[in-house]
Every structure is written in C-alpha cells, then in structure tokens.
Motif scaffolding. Structure first.
Motif, PDB file in Angstrom:
ATOM      1  N   ALA A   1      10.915 -10.445  13.119  1.00  0.00           N
ATOM      2  CA  ALA A   1       9.977  -9.573  12.398  1.00  0.00           C
ATOM      3  C   ALA A   1      10.619  -9.040  11.115  1.00  0.00           C
ATOM      4  O   ALA A   1       9.975  -8.957  10.061  1.00  0.00           O
ATOM      5  CB  ALA A   1       9.542  -8.417  13.297  1.00  0.00           C
ATOM      6  N   GLN A   2      11.890  -8.684  11.188  1.00  0.00           N
ATOM      7  CA  GLN A   2      12.588  -8.172   9.998  1.00  0.00           C
ATOM      8  C   GLN A   2      12.700  -9.239   8.915  1.00  0.00           C
ATOM      9  O   GLN A   2      12.556  -8.948   7.731  1.00  0.00           O
ATOM     10  CB  GLN A   2      13.986  -7.677  10.382  1.00  0.00           C
TER      11      GLN A   2
ATOM     12  N   GLN B   1       9.434  -9.531   7.163  1.00  0.00           N
ATOM     13  CA  GLN B   1       9.181  -8.419   6.238  1.00  0.00           C
ATOM     14  C   GLN B   1      10.059  -8.539   4.991  1.00  0.00           C
ATOM     15  O   GLN B   1       9.630  -8.235   3.885  1.00  0.00           O
ATOM     16  CB  GLN B   1       9.407  -7.070   6.927  1.00  0.00           C
ATOM     17  N   LEU B   2      11.283  -9.018   5.176  1.00  0.00           N
ATOM     18  CA  LEU B   2      12.164  -9.224   4.014  1.00  0.00           C
ATOM     19  C   LEU B   2      11.569 -10.282   3.084  1.00  0.00           C
ATOM     20  O   LEU B   2      11.586 -10.123   1.857  1.00  0.00           O
ATOM     21  CB  LEU B   2      13.559  -9.654   4.478  1.00  0.00           C
TER      22      LEU B   2
ATOM     23  N   ARG C   1       8.729  -8.707   1.158  1.00  0.00           N
ATOM     24  CA  ARG C   1       9.243  -7.813   0.112  1.00  0.00           C
ATOM     25  C   ARG C   1       9.812  -8.601  -1.047  1.00  0.00           C
ATOM     26  O   ARG C   1       9.792  -8.150  -2.200  1.00  0.00           O
ATOM     27  CB  ARG C   1      10.334  -6.888   0.669  1.00  0.00           C
TER      28      ARG C   1
ATOM     29  N   LEU D   1       1.718 -10.051  14.071  1.00  0.00           N
ATOM     30  CA  LEU D   1       1.628  -8.654  13.628  1.00  0.00           C
ATOM     31  C   LEU D   1       2.738  -8.275  12.647  1.00  0.00           C
ATOM     32  O   LEU D   1       2.716  -7.192  12.086  1.00  0.00           O
ATOM     33  CB  LEU D   1       1.649  -7.705  14.840  1.00  0.00           C
ATOM     34  N   ALA D   2       3.712  -9.166  12.446  1.00  0.00           N
ATOM     35  CA  ALA D   2       4.792  -8.873  11.492  1.00  0.00           C
ATOM     36  C   ALA D   2       4.507  -9.458  10.111  1.00  0.00           C
ATOM     37  O   ALA D   2       5.346  -9.376   9.221  1.00  0.00           O
ATOM     38  CB  ALA D   2       6.119  -9.407  12.035  1.00  0.00           C
ATOM     39  N   THR D   3       3.336 -10.052   9.936  1.00  0.00           N
ATOM     40  CA  THR D   3       2.963 -10.556   8.612  1.00  0.00           C
ATOM     41  C   THR D   3       2.245  -9.460   7.833  1.00  0.00           C
ATOM     42  O   THR D   3       1.752  -8.495   8.423  1.00  0.00           O
ATOM     43  CB  THR D   3       2.028 -11.781   8.738  1.00  0.00           C
ATOM     44  N   SER D   4       2.182  -9.635   6.503  1.00  0.00           N
ATOM     45  CA  SER D   4       1.567  -8.569   5.700  1.00  0.00           C
ATOM     46  C   SER D   4       0.058  -8.573   5.844  1.00  0.00           C
ATOM     47  O   SER D   4      -0.583  -7.544   5.649  1.00  0.00           O
ATOM     48  CB  SER D   4       1.973  -8.690   4.239  1.00  0.00           C
TER      49      SER D   4
ATOM     50  N   ALA E   1      -6.044  -4.673  13.685  1.00  0.00           N
ATOM     51  CA  ALA E   1      -4.922  -5.617  13.754  1.00  0.00           C
ATOM     52  C   ALA E   1      -5.200  -6.881  12.951  1.00  0.00           C
ATOM     53  O   ALA E   1      -4.295  -7.479  12.386  1.00  0.00           O
ATOM     54  CB  ALA E   1      -4.636  -5.993  15.212  1.00  0.00           C
TER      55      ALA E   1
ATOM     56  N   ASP F   1       0.216  -0.861   4.278  1.00  0.00           N
ATOM     57  CA  ASP F   1      -0.264  -1.196   5.612  1.00  0.00           C
ATOM     58  C   ASP F   1      -1.613  -0.520   5.807  1.00  0.00           C
ATOM     59  O   ASP F   1      -1.697   0.695   5.950  1.00  0.00           O
ATOM     60  CB  ASP F   1       0.749  -0.685   6.650  1.00  0.00           C
TER      61      ASP F   1
ATOM     62  N   ARG G   1      -3.837  -1.147   8.213  1.00  0.00           N
ATOM     63  CA  ARG G   1      -4.414  -1.434   9.512  1.00  0.00           C
ATOM     64  C   ARG G   1      -4.988  -0.197  10.201  1.00  0.00           C
ATOM     65  O   ARG G   1      -5.976  -0.294  10.925  1.00  0.00           O
ATOM     66  CB  ARG G   1      -3.381  -2.143  10.389  1.00  0.00           C
TER      67      ARG G   1
END
Lengths: 244, 310
Positions: free
Chosen positions: A100-101, A104-105, A108, A131-134, A185, A211, A213
């Motif tokens: 997930a990190q 997100q990196l 970014r 759920l870790a996608t933008s 979601a 975010d 959501r």
C-alpha cells in the motif's frame, strides 16, 4: 467480464499484460496520446500472501525509480489475504502495508494509481490493493467483501443464519459492490457495454485531489457520520494548535 | 517541561502503570507529559456509532477512540488511543473517522509527532464496510503526514493486540513499539482456524499464538522497531528512542524495506514455526525465547541485529 475482455476493451492500442501462475498481473499498455500505462494486479481470485505482495511492491518500486509517469492500473480479482500460519509468522501485515505504501509513493510521484475491481476481493487484500489506489472504479458484478460470513459468525459469536438475515437489510455491514459503493469506497461503477478505454480516459482527465471517499460516503448515505467527524476533529486540532 | 503538580505522585511513579491493564485514556494521560493532554470530541460530546442499534449493542460516548493533543518530552504532539475493552477496539465509522481527522490535521498543525496507541481486533464487523474504508483512509492520511515530515509512532501492547486492518495501519508508521503482550497480525488465530482448519492453526494453543504473533517474534523479525516492558515508562522511553531517527516515507526508505522483506522470505521462507525462525537467527536456545526476561531478550535482539546488520 473476463480479464482478457477487460484488457482488450481498456487497451485497444495494444498491451503486454499477462497473468503468472500465482495469479499476479504484470505488464504495460498503450493508452490515449501515445502514453504508456503500467499494469499490476491480482487475478483468478488468488490470495495475497507475503510472496505475492513482495513481488507486486518490487514492481511498483521499479516503476517509481524509473520515473514512469503514465497511470498505474491495479486490476483486482483476489481472495482475501492468504490465511496461513506461515504468512502470519513472517509478518504479513508488514508486507501488505508495504505494498500500500509503494502504491501511495507512486501516486505522489506522479503515476496516478487507478484501481479497477473486476472480481472478488476481501479484507486485507482489498486494503492493500484496490483501496490503496488514488481512485477506485468497479465493473458490474464485482464482489468486494470485508470478511466472509462464516468468519464473521465466528468472530461476532452470532449465528450464521442471523448474519445472513441482517446482511440482506444492512448496507453498512453486508458484503457486495452496492454496499461498498455507498460508503464511498468505489468512485464509480463503469458501464461494461461501453468501451472501457473511453471511461479510463475520462477518469484520468478528471481532477484528482485528496481523499474524497468520506464525502462520497455521506452523499450516498452509506457513511452518515465519517466526513463530519473527521472534519470536526481536524478543526479542533487546528484550533488547539493555534491557541497553544 | 513544567514541574509536576505537588498533589500528584512523582511522575516516574505515575508512569509505573501496567500498559496491558490500563484504559486507553489512562495510557495516553500517563504517556504524555503530566497534565498536558487535551481531548478532542471527548465523551461529553456523545458522538456515538450510528450503526450499533441495529445489532442491539451498547454504544460508547467516545466510540472506543480517544484523540487529542498534548506535550511529549516538552514537544507538541497529536495522539490517539484505541479502547480495547469496547468492542475489542475495532474500527467502526466514528472510531475510524476520529483518527482520520487527527492525521489530516497533522498536515497543517505540523506537530513534532503523532502517537497512535493501537488496541484493536481490526474492523468492527457490525459496520464492516465503514470500518474497512476508514482503515484505508487512515493509511492514506498517515502516509500524507509522514510525507511532509511528521513522524507517526505506533505503540502496541494492549489486550486486543493489533489485528486485521490495524496491523496494516501499524505497518505504515515511522516506527513501532511493541511489548511482549502486543500481538500483530492480519488474520486472527480464530479466522485462520475457521478458514483453514485446526491443523493449520490451533487458536486454542496460546503458546503458538504468542510465539507466532506476539511482541517477541515481531521485534526479532523487524516488524516492530523497539521493544518495551509492559509499563508506560518503558513505552515512553522506547518512543523517545524511535523519534530520534524515524523512518522516512520516500523511495530510499521503501527500497530498504523491500530489501528487508525479500531477505526475510529468502532466509525464513521455509520455516514452519517461530522456533525454527529463531534458531536460524542464531538464538542459542530458541525454545527458551518466550521465557526470556526483558533484559536478556533485548540483549538477544541486539546481538542478532549486530550479526545480520538488520
């Protein structure tokens, strides 16, 4: 839709996306304007364990390091996290969290991460991928769930029959795409009858910012309180800080 | 730091609090500098779960999540604590949103740190969809805070451990403190047993649960970055230590983490039990690790780290 049909509709300009024997998806594709989209994912309702998560995160970090700038598409039809002694023994939480990190990196760093939920997903695998996608979209027939009902019965100590009955009438608790979408979601459910490439292009052209959501969850009635609670706590923190 | 109020016991004595047994609010108020904690959206505001009535379950006026600000070693911090005694500290809509709000505030407030005291069984299943999504929002907000240089330290040593999505959030922290009692895992023992059978994992074998998911294995593997005794003072000291060199959230840090995770797979991927892992690490008496007192255990961690540079 099958994965092959989805890929054909998403990437009419051609793609090199394949699925390996662990159910992991890797590849690249041409999209509008001569850009390249990178693709990862989980197919065939495969479980996401420590080995699979490490392979996916490795690929995402390679893309970040190569300064890829096209979108990063995450296709998901997974089981839950792999439920096994070995995976938990070696720290599954850290592997899923790391994936997930990395996503997100990447986001970014300018690779917009787009989740496409086209099948099943559950629990920790859901959090670490889709759920870790933008921005997450779903195809009709997608089947997200937080936990299967037999496990819920075990944990909540409620009879399975009672849970099944409540699942029919209680969106905030019950598995399923409509219920998850109500919480915010899922940004949108795409139309499988229209070319997916156009829907992807429109999504990529839309503004991405923050975010949203919890706001969606309030508008759709699936999470009546979350957005307001988060905003009020943030305001209180800002006020207390200003007054300190 | 201001001098302790004359009416209260000496601060060091006040921190002689059993972490495992303490409530969320007690952990927070004793962990932070004396008298500095200010709670946001506290129980007097009665912001309760809108979903528990459907299950005829009792509500709590803070929904099991305490958030606020305070001073830690004289510096401003934001802090949150889960109450493991209310619904197993599980993430519901309100419970999760309070932490989302606190972490989002960190972007503007720029505290010296955010401290998160985990005590959770994971998603609150009665409001599963809201809880699952709250966890995803918390992870995003937490990483956004870390990306602007605010370290987020997780502390784990409560009754409920840190399971499910809580485990995933904990893995996003800049540093993680765990005590022997702290368990970190995604699937809980009962869930593995329900899905895979008692041969895969016997949830009633408490020794198996502790050596697989407990604080000692988590510290030895590097899932946690520091080990604390089961008292507030020890958690405070370990947190201060981690704040001296918090992990960054950038490409270099994630590449290092990738290397660590792949090395762990290569070294221990064929181990079937924690005892095998500890033997491969070089523990002289791997079966005796669960009984090691804290100082001997810390010495083992230090020796293994030195030998493997991990």
């Amino acid at each position: 839709m099958t994965l092959d049909a989805i890929l054909a509709s998403l990437f009419p300009g051609g793609h090199s996306v394949t699925t390996d024997d662990r159910g992991l998806i890797f590849g690249t594709a041409s999209i509008n304007g001569g850009r390249t989209a990178n693709v990862i994912g989980v197919a065939n309702r495969s479980p996401l364990g420590i080995d699979e998560a490490a392979s996916l995160s490795r690929r995402v970090l390679e893309l970040v390091e190569s300064k890829a700038d096209g979108p990063l598409i995450v296709l998901v039809d997974s089981d839950s996290q792999r439920m096994s002694k070995r995976d938990e023994l070696l720290g599954l939480s850290q592997y899923l969290s790391h994936l997930a990190q990395c996503l997100q990196l990447a986001d970014r760093g300018g690779q917009r991460t787009v989740g496409i939920l086209y099948g099943h997903t559950a629990a920790g695998a859901f959090i670490a991928t889709a759920l870790a996608t933008s921005v997450l979209v779903a195809l009709p027939g997608a089947e997200p769930e937080v936990m299967d009902l037999p496990s819920m019965a075990r944990v909540t100590k409620l009879p399975l029959d009672v849970l099944k009955e409540k699942a029919k009438s209680t969106p905030v608790f019950a598995p399923g795409l409509d219920n998850l979408a109500k919480t915010g979601a899922v940004h949108a459910v795409w139309d499988a009858k229209k070319p997916l490439a156009q829907q992807l292009a429109a999504l990529l052209a839309s503004v991405s910012g923050g975010d949203e959501r919890d706001r969606l969850g309030r508008e759709r009635g699936g999470r009546p309180k979350a957005a307001e609670v988060a905003a009020k706590v943030a305001e209180a923190a800002a006020r207390a800080s200003a007054g300190a | 730091m201001s001098a302790p109020h004359p009416d209260i016991p000496h601060v060091a004595e006040a921190r002689n609090v059993d972490w495992y047994e303490a409530s969320a609010r007690h952990r927070l108020t004793t962990l932070l500098d004396h008298g500095s904690f200010i709670e946001f959206m506290g129980p007097t505001e009665r912001v309760v779960s809108p979903h528990l009535d459907l299950f005829d379950l009792p509500k709590q006026f803070d929904d099991g999540m305490v958030v606020g600000r305070g001073q830690f070693d004289g510096k401003p911090v934001l802090a949150a604590a889960q109450e493991g005694r209310f619904m197993g500290g599980a993430f519901g809509e309100v419970h999760g949103a309070k932490l989302v709000g606190l972490l989002r505030a960190a972007l503007d407030v720029k505290p010296d740190a955010v401290l998160v005291l985990f005590d959770t069984g994971g998603v609150r299943l009665q409001e599963a969809n809201a809880g699952e999504l709250a966890i995803a929002e918390i992870m995003r907000a937490l990483l956004d805070a870390r990306a602007v240089g605010v370290p987020v330290i997780g502390l784990i040593g409560g009754r409920a451990g840190c399971y499910g999505g809580g485990g995933l959030i904990s893995g996003c922290c800049s540093g993680l403190v765990v005590s022997e009692q702290g368990r970190i895992s995604v699937s809980g023992p009962e869930v593995i047993e329900t899905n895979r059978g008692v041969e895969e994992f016997d949830s009633r074998d408490r020794a198996l649960v502790w050596r697989t998911m407990g604080g000692k294995n988590r510290r030895l593997l590097g899932v946690a970055d520091a080990y604390a005794d089961d008292d507030v003072e020890s958690f405070r000291a370990a947190t201060l230590e981690l704040l001296a060199s918090p992990r960054a959230f950038d490409l270099d840090a994630l590449k290092a983490r990738q290397h660590m995770l792949e090395s762990r797979l290569a070294r221990f991927g064929d181990c079937s039990d924690a005892i095998d892992v500890w033997a491969k690490m070089g523990a002289e008496q791997p079966t005796g690790v669960p009984d090691l007192p804290a100082d001997a255990f810390q010495a083992l961690v230090a020796r293994i780290a030195k030998e493997h540079g991990a």
